[in-house]
Design a protein around this motif. Structure first.
Motif, PDB file in Angstrom:
ATOM      1  N   GLY A 129       0.814  -1.211   0.000  1.00 34.00           N
ATOM      2  CA  GLY A 129       0.000   0.000   0.000  1.00 34.00           C
ATOM      3  C   GLY A 129       0.846   1.260   0.000  1.00 34.00           C
ATOM      4  O   GLY A 129       0.566   2.215  -0.738  1.00 34.00           O
ATOM      5  N   MET A 130       1.894   1.267   0.813  1.00 33.80           N
ATOM      6  CA  MET A 130       2.779   2.427   0.849  1.00 33.80           C
ATOM      7  C   MET A 130       3.527   2.580  -0.474  1.00 33.80           C
ATOM      8  O   MET A 130       3.666   3.684  -1.006  1.00 33.80           O
ATOM      9  N   ASN A 131       3.994   1.459  -1.014  1.00 30.09           N
ATOM     10  CA  ASN A 131       4.695   1.517  -2.303  1.00 30.09           C
ATOM     11  C   ASN A 131       3.783   2.051  -3.402  1.00 30.09           C
ATOM     12  O   ASN A 131       4.223   2.814  -4.270  1.00 30.09           O
ATOM     13  N   ARG A 132       2.520   1.679  -3.362  1.00 27.04           N
ATOM     14  CA  ARG A 132       1.567   2.170  -4.366  1.00 27.04           C
ATOM     15  C   ARG A 132       1.407   3.684  -4.256  1.00 27.04           C
ATOM     16  O   ARG A 132       1.261   4.377  -5.260  1.00 27.04           O
ATOM     17  N   LYS A 133       1.433   4.200  -3.026  1.00 24.83           N
ATOM     18  CA  LYS A 133       1.349   5.658  -2.844  1.00 24.83           C
ATOM     19  C   LYS A 133       2.583   6.356  -3.413  1.00 24.83           C
ATOM     20  O   LYS A 133       2.487   7.428  -3.997  1.00 24.83           O
ATOM     21  N   LEU A 134       3.752   5.740  -3.217  1.00 28.08           N
ATOM     22  CA  LEU A 134       4.996   6.341  -3.689  1.00 28.08           C
ATOM     23  C   LEU A 134       5.151   6.263  -5.204  1.00 28.08           C
ATOM     24  O   LEU A 134       5.686   7.175  -5.832  1.00 28.08           O
ATOM     25  N   PHE A 135       4.714   5.160  -5.794  1.00 27.13           N
ATOM     26  CA  PHE A 135       4.931   4.924  -7.222  1.00 27.13           C
ATOM     27  C   PHE A 135       3.767   4.089  -7.755  1.00 27.13           C
ATOM     28  O   PHE A 135       3.866   2.876  -7.880  1.00 27.13           O
ATOM     29  N   PRO A 136       2.632   4.743  -8.066  1.00 26.83           N
ATOM     30  CA  PRO A 136       1.409   4.024  -8.426  1.00 26.83           C
ATOM     31  C   PRO A 136       1.519   3.143  -9.665  1.00 26.83           C
ATOM     32  O   PRO A 136       0.712   2.243  -9.848  1.00 26.83           O
ATOM     33  N   GLU A 137       2.516   3.373 -10.501  1.00 26.92           N
ATOM     34  CA  GLU A 137       2.660   2.584 -11.730  1.00 26.92           C
ATOM     35  C   GLU A 137       3.184   1.178 -11.457  1.00 26.92           C
ATOM     36  O   GLU A 137       3.167   0.327 -12.347  1.00 26.92           O
TER      37      GLU A 137
END
Length: 188
Positions: A129-137
């Motif tokens: 979830g945090m990674n998706r916030k940082l780099f949604p692609e």
């Protein structure tokens, strides 16, 4: 896998699966562990799913304590390279910093993670979830190990090795040799 399927979204998924990063297991990163067999097996499984797979090892937590069997990033990278050499589309790279920065730099669109237990999922789910916030692609893809690897952890392999036990069933011959040499250098 997805490339031969004809359904909405298949092309987009196939494009994302061209290049992927399977980061080190958090426990291994934190404790400076050797590459365990379930990671090798998962790399083989992941390598069949993508065109190019880069096994990265983060040195952000590097700290070597006297009289412990902790491995430096260079040692872990070399062990991973040797253990994964037979997989032609797998490369091994070290890095410092955030995984999402590494993914962006190397144009990876998938981060593959291995899960052994529900406790792994809880942590990995939060991280995804945090990674998706940082780099949604970038998408996170979770894989479970084969049954014979469910109980193996790098920490257990390290403890068995330090106490003089046989770890040959749990690691590659190269990693076993490196562990023996490291223990001998520490006076064990």
């Amino acid at each position: 896998i997805v490339k031969n399927m004809d359904w909405p979204g298949a092309r987009e998924i196939a494009e994302r699966l061209k290049k992927a990063l399977p980061p080190g297991i958090a426990e291994d990163e934190k404790n400076k562990q050797p590459i365990p067999p379930q990671v090798q097996a998962q790399m083989q499984q992941m390598g069949q799913m993508v065109d190019q797979l880069t096994k990265e090892l983060n040195d952000a937590h590097e700290k070597i304590e006297k009289n412990t069997l902790e491995l430096e990033s260079k040692e872990r990278i070399e062990m991973a390279k040797q253990s994964l050499a037979e997989y032609k589309n797998v490369s091994v790279m070290g890095f410092s910093g955030l995984l999402m920065q590494f993914a962006q730099k190397h144009n990876a669109k998938v981060v593959m993670r291995g899960l052994r237990a529900v406790s792994d999922f809880d942590y990995e789910f939060q991280l995804a979830g945090m990674n998706r916030k940082l780099f949604p692609e970038v998408e996170s893809l979770f894989l479970t190990p084969a049954e014979e690897f469910l109980f193996i952890s790098a920490t257990l392999v390290r403890e068995i090795s330090v106490l003089g036990g046989d770890v040959s069933r749990f690691v590659s011959p190269y990693v076993e040799k490196c562990l023996r040499e490291k223990i001998k250098a520490l006076g064990g």
